[in-house]
Design an enzyme around this catalytic site. Sequence first.
Site, PDB file in Angstrom:
ATOM      1  N   GLU A   1      37.037  42.086  22.967  1.00 43.33           N
ATOM      2  CA  GLU A   1      38.253  41.397  23.397  1.00 43.33           C
ATOM      3  C   GLU A   1      37.922  40.539  24.611  1.00 43.33           C
ATOM      4  O   GLU A   1      37.228  40.994  25.526  1.00 43.33           O
ATOM      5  CB  GLU A   1      39.336  42.416  23.755  1.00 43.33           C
TER       6      GLU A   1
ATOM      7  N   GLU B   1      45.658  36.767  31.715  1.00 39.97           N
ATOM      8  CA  GLU B   1      46.720  37.767  31.761  1.00 39.97           C
ATOM      9  C   GLU B   1      47.413  37.644  33.113  1.00 39.97           C
ATOM     10  O   GLU B   1      46.765  37.381  34.130  1.00 39.97           O
ATOM     11  CB  GLU B   1      46.164  39.182  31.625  1.00 39.97           C
TER      12      GLU B   1
END
Length: 417
Positions: free
Chosen positions: A149, A154
């Site tokens: 990932e 974020e």
Amino acid sequence: MIHALKGRKPYVLFLVLALLVTLLPATRAEAAYNLVWSDEFNGSTIDTNNWTFEIGTGSGGWGNNELQYYTNRSENARIENGNLVIEARKESYGGMNYTSARLKSQGKKSFKYGRIEARIKLPVGQGLWPAFWTLGSDITTVGWPRSGEIDIMEHVNNESNTHGYMHWDANGHASYGGPSHAIDVTQYHVYSVEWTPSSIKWFVDGVQFREANIANNINSTEEFHKDHFLLLNMAVGGNWPGSPNASTAFPAKMYVDYVRVYQEGGTTPPPSSAIVSGGTYKLINVNSGKALDVSGAGTAPGTNVQIWTDNGTGAQKWTIYQNADGSYKLINVNSALALDVAGSGTADGTNVQAWTDLGNGAQKWNIIRNADGTYKLINVNSGKALDVSSSGTADGTNVQIWNDNGTGAQKWQLVRL
């Protein structure tokens, strides 16, 4: 769905000995990248050739104790004014108290290596968790974290920075990453990674804040040498941000202007569709950091064009229209006058001004994307570039045309308003 475990920052293993960390900002080195795929979100609906929706609550709130129900409703995801809008709402739905959306390109678009970027404007608020990220395309067979990932961006709560992370399996879950430099996330920024066989680098607006070494599968990083697909979502609550509180404003909207993927040796050049005809922009000179400005906010034909500190006024706003021949004209919002080369001149140093929109070559500009994501504007009549005189950086420095030389004085960030 355990592959969505994105709230485990306090629990992860940080492998730092063989990972190169860039702590000081660094500008991106230019690479011979070509655009191989993009979604500019200029249509009327979300393109199902590119994206599909995750639906529901996932396993254990997508593995993070998240509080939202993801839907495919237009209330939660839609195209609006050239943006993908992901909207989190406070409402009872599917047994949850919040709704939102999560889009993925799984089974439709996947990539290995390149520059992956998106221009995004974020909401802030306790319990909000928007993200732009990737997962290995073999997730359904190997599971998470063996899929790998890459969290390109974020953001949680009210923080004045974003985060870049990577997750993989090294005899158990391993993770590496950290925060960006301080930014105002409520304004548009370009969030990107440059992913090569040797490294992953994280950037905000072209400024690097993190780097990881993945050369030769070091530290079991083989997950990052295979195809990944893209995801865009906004979670509500979860292990990392915690729950919303009374101060959290709903609905909360995440705006995505575009998603683009560049690769070295790609055969598709950056398209003119990257510029939205009829869109309004400010043009920020790379060398000076200052905006293309009509002197004194003047409205008379012949008013000088200069650079000036970015102040958000109409004198610094330009609506860009594509001409029938593929070139562009730039119309100043305050004066309705066109960006014009004085007297249709062709000599180095000819002044640039605002003039009545005539549609001639002196007012036509080819807008060309540079390898570093900036733009140069080449005047159709003269073949010369829009240039800041003597590479000046002071307010009031004159703008002219000059031979195309690739310097920062001729590079412009086009920031859509």
